[in-house]
Design a protein around this motif. Structure first.
Motif, short mmCIF file in Angstrom:
data_model
loop_
_atom_site.label_atom_id
_atom_site.label_comp_id
_atom_site.label_asym_id
_atom_site.label_seq_id
_atom_site.Cartn_x
_atom_site.Cartn_y
_atom_site.Cartn_z
N HIS A 25 30.03 -26.36 83.95
CA HIS A 25 31.16 -25.77 83.22
C HIS A 25 32.44 -25.70 84.04
O HIS A 25 33.52 -25.49 83.46
CB HIS A 25 30.79 -24.38 82.72
CG HIS A 25 29.67 -24.38 81.73
ND1 HIS A 25 29.87 -24.70 80.40
CD2 HIS A 25 28.34 -24.11 81.86
CE1 HIS A 25 28.71 -24.63 79.75
NE2 HIS A 25 27.77 -24.28 80.62
N ARG B 26 27.71 -16.85 81.42
CA ARG B 26 26.79 -17.99 81.24
C ARG B 26 25.68 -17.97 82.29
O ARG B 26 24.51 -18.19 81.99
CB ARG B 26 27.55 -19.31 81.33
CG ARG B 26 28.41 -19.64 80.13
CD ARG B 26 28.87 -21.09 80.20
NE ARG B 26 29.68 -21.45 79.05
CZ ARG B 26 31.01 -21.42 79.02
NH1 ARG B 26 31.67 -21.06 80.12
NH2 ARG B 26 31.67 -21.75 77.94
N THR C 297 25.14 -24.25 86.87
CA THR C 297 26.04 -23.79 85.81
C THR C 297 27.50 -24.03 86.20
O THR C 297 28.32 -24.42 85.36
CB THR C 297 25.81 -22.29 85.52
OG1 THR C 297 24.42 -22.08 85.25
CG2 THR C 297 26.62 -21.83 84.32
N ILE C 298 27.82 -23.82 87.47
CA ILE C 298 29.19 -24.11 87.93
C ILE C 298 29.48 -25.60 87.80
O ILE C 298 30.57 -26.00 87.34
CB ILE C 298 29.37 -23.64 89.38
CG1 ILE C 298 29.35 -22.11 89.46
CG2 ILE C 298 30.69 -24.16 89.97
CD1 ILE C 298 29.32 -21.56 90.87
N LEU D 108 32.25 -17.91 82.76
CA LEU D 108 31.29 -18.51 83.69
C LEU D 108 30.22 -17.51 84.11
O LEU D 108 29.02 -17.81 84.06
CB LEU D 108 32.01 -19.05 84.92
CG LEU D 108 31.10 -19.61 86.03
CD1 LEU D 108 30.36 -20.84 85.52
CD2 LEU D 108 31.91 -19.94 87.28
N TRP E 43 34.29 -24.42 88.03
CA TRP E 43 34.64 -23.17 88.70
C TRP E 43 35.77 -22.46 87.97
O TRP E 43 36.74 -23.09 87.53
CB TRP E 43 35.04 -23.45 90.14
CG TRP E 43 35.50 -22.24 90.90
CD1 TRP E 43 36.77 -21.94 91.27
CD2 TRP E 43 34.69 -21.16 91.35
NE1 TRP E 43 36.81 -20.75 91.93
CE2 TRP E 43 35.53 -20.23 92.00
CE3 TRP E 43 33.32 -20.89 91.28
CZ2 TRP E 43 35.06 -19.06 92.57
CZ3 TRP E 43 32.86 -19.70 91.85
CH2 TRP E 43 33.72 -18.82 92.49
N ASN E 44 35.66 -21.16 87.83
CA ASN E 44 36.67 -20.34 87.17
C ASN E 44 36.81 -20.62 85.69
O ASN E 44 37.80 -20.24 85.07
CB ASN E 44 38.04 -20.47 87.85
CG ASN E 44 38.36 -19.28 88.74
OD1 ASN E 44 37.64 -18.29 88.74
ND2 ASN E 44 39.45 -19.37 89.47
N SER E 45 35.85 -21.31 85.09
CA SER E 45 35.91 -21.54 83.65
C SER E 45 35.69 -20.22 82.91
O SER E 45 34.96 -19.34 83.39
CB SER E 45 34.87 -22.56 83.22
OG SER E 45 33.57 -22.13 83.56
#
Length: 466
Positions: A350, A360, A346-347, A357, A352-354
């Protein structure tokens, strides 16, 4: 006070057990990670205070083992070198299901059999090897609470064993602290909503003891498992012999309300002989006890639905802190491993720090949690007192379907393979609805039911079992 500048990436993982270490590995590709652990972690495979469940059998199914290997390449080799057993399924299992003996079909999946202490020790070593210095483990340190607000978590407050208190800031806080997780309380302190919780408690008690296995056993000695029948109207009792490192057997017995084992060593074999089939007790007569009996009472299934909760940004909950299961099916470690893989994926997808996050990831790992939850509660809900209202109509319908599949699997390799696909978390429950599987279940077993445990001639001779 320790701080992290907005430009300095940092994740904090609460808990240094298997879930926490695997989450740290997934995060270490993109950020510095601090793992905060209350215990002093042993330098060799030994018990520790904060993991009392390590005394009992733990199954690492191939779905979890493959996930660990993806995160920490070489772990399977390290476990093998340390004496762990790779058990082919269902070839290496002698299992008495609620509907009869399973046959030992050709290998489709596998399980890793070893002590939990060995598994955690190998994974800690592999993490420090692969993380390249990006993971720091703070031992003898307690997390006191979260910092931030109901909108966003900014870090944690801690207390070291010296009594010194401090604050650590982070871009992401991962609670992997297990069944005793304080996150619901901490959310309340921040003014954030607490998660909906469901509990199914059959009153199960676990009792375990390590034995020296009889001499001269075949190297591929199978797992022995006698399962309960949850719809027989009596307490559910089960027993398993797990071959572990050092030529030993880890034996776990369990029983629900009205049929629970005790810590009395004199009662251990008697309980095993009283199971639906006496094979576990009969085999114990050939082995030598090495330890006292270790008992655990806290085995309720408890799930916190964080994926349905409006959570603060930057807070993620994994492992037993999300859902703790009756250990009978052994899914906890495999769910944790697959969740850590999902965290990393997932990181990557999308960034990092999105924004959003953590939410999700929380929703994504709920898929792994749900499969294990259905297995555990789909059985336990039928025991008296497990819930206030008893099984729902949907749970009763699902149980009838699983009963039919289980019965068919005693004499159908195709259905046995489908059940093993799901049991090992290599596939989701949808494979059980495949037309071919449904037709096979409707037809029923193709081979007659076995009347005796399916031990090979070599295995019977090794323990003089008749």
């Amino acid at each position: 006070m320790s701080t992290a500048s907005p430009q300095h990436r940092r994740a904090i993982v609460i808990g240094g057990s298997l879930t926490g270490m695997l989450a740290a590995r997934a995060l270490s590709d993109v950020t510095e990670v601090i793992v905060i652990e209350r215990d002093a972690l042993p330098e060799k495979p030994e018990p520790r205070t904060g993991l009392p469940q390590a005394h009992h059998t733990h199954m690492l199914w191939s779905g979890g083992a493959d996930a660990i290997e993806a995160l920490l390449p070489g772990t399977a080799k390290e476990l093998d070198a340390a004496g762990a057993h790779r058990v082919p399924l269902t070839t290496g299992m002698v299992a008495y299901s609620p509907k009869g003996w399973y046959r030992r079909w050709p290998e489709s999946h596998y399980s890793i059999a070893c002590s939990r202490d060995l598994l955690d020790w190998v994974i800690r070593g592999q993490l420090l090897k692969h993380a390249g210095g990006r993971v720091t483990v703070m031992e003898r340190t307690t997390v006191l609470g979260l910092t931030g607000s109901a909108t966003a978590v900014t870090g944690v407050t801690i207390r070291r064993d010296t009594g010194e208190e401090d604050t650590l800031l982070a871009d992401l806080v991962v609670d992997a602290s297990g069944k005793g997780s304080r996150t619901p309380h901490w959310l309340g302190e921040l003014g954030a909503p607490q998660p909906e919780t469901r509990e199914v408690d059959s009153g199960l008690v676990y009792a375990s003891r390590i034995y020296q296995a009889p001499p001269g056993l075949p190297a591929s000695w199978p797992i022995i498992n006698v399962q309960p029948d949850p719809r027989a109207g009596v307490p559910g009792q089960t027993g398993v012999i797990l071959p572990i490192e050092g030529g030993r057997w880890l034996v776990t017995l369990a029983g629900t309300r009205g049929g629970q084992p005790t810590a009395d060593p004199e009662d251990f074999q008697r309980f095993a002989l009283g199971l639906r089939h006496p094979i576990v007790g009969e085999l114990l007569d050939k082995a030598k006890p090495l330890t006292s009996v270790q008992v655990t009472h806290m085995t309720a299934n408890r799930r916190r639905f964080y994926e349905k909760t409006t959570m603060p940004e930057n807070l993620l909950v994994l492992g037993d802190a999300v859902a703790a299961y009756n250990p009978t099916y052994g899914h906890g470690m495999s769910v944790a491993a697959q969740s850590a893989v999902t965290l990393g994926e997932t990181i990557s997808r999308h960034g990092w720090n999105s924004p959003g996050l953590a939410a999700r990831v929380q929703k994504a790992v709920a898929r792994h949690t749900s499969i294990a939850w259905v297995f555990a509660t789909g059985t336990d809900v039928f025991y008296e007192g497990a819930t206030a209202t008893g099984p729902t109509l949907a749970e009763r319908a699902a149980a009838r379907f699983v009963d039919r599949l289980t019965y068919t699997a005693t004499g159908s390799g195709r259905v046995a393979r489908a059940l093993t696909d799901v049991m090992t978390l290599q596939a989701g429950p949808q494979v059980l609805a495949h037309p071919g599987t449904l037709i096979a279940a409707a037809v029923g077993p193709l081979k007659p039911q076995l009347t005796q445990p399916p031990l090979t001639a070599e295995e019977r001779a090794a323990v003089d079992y008749t």
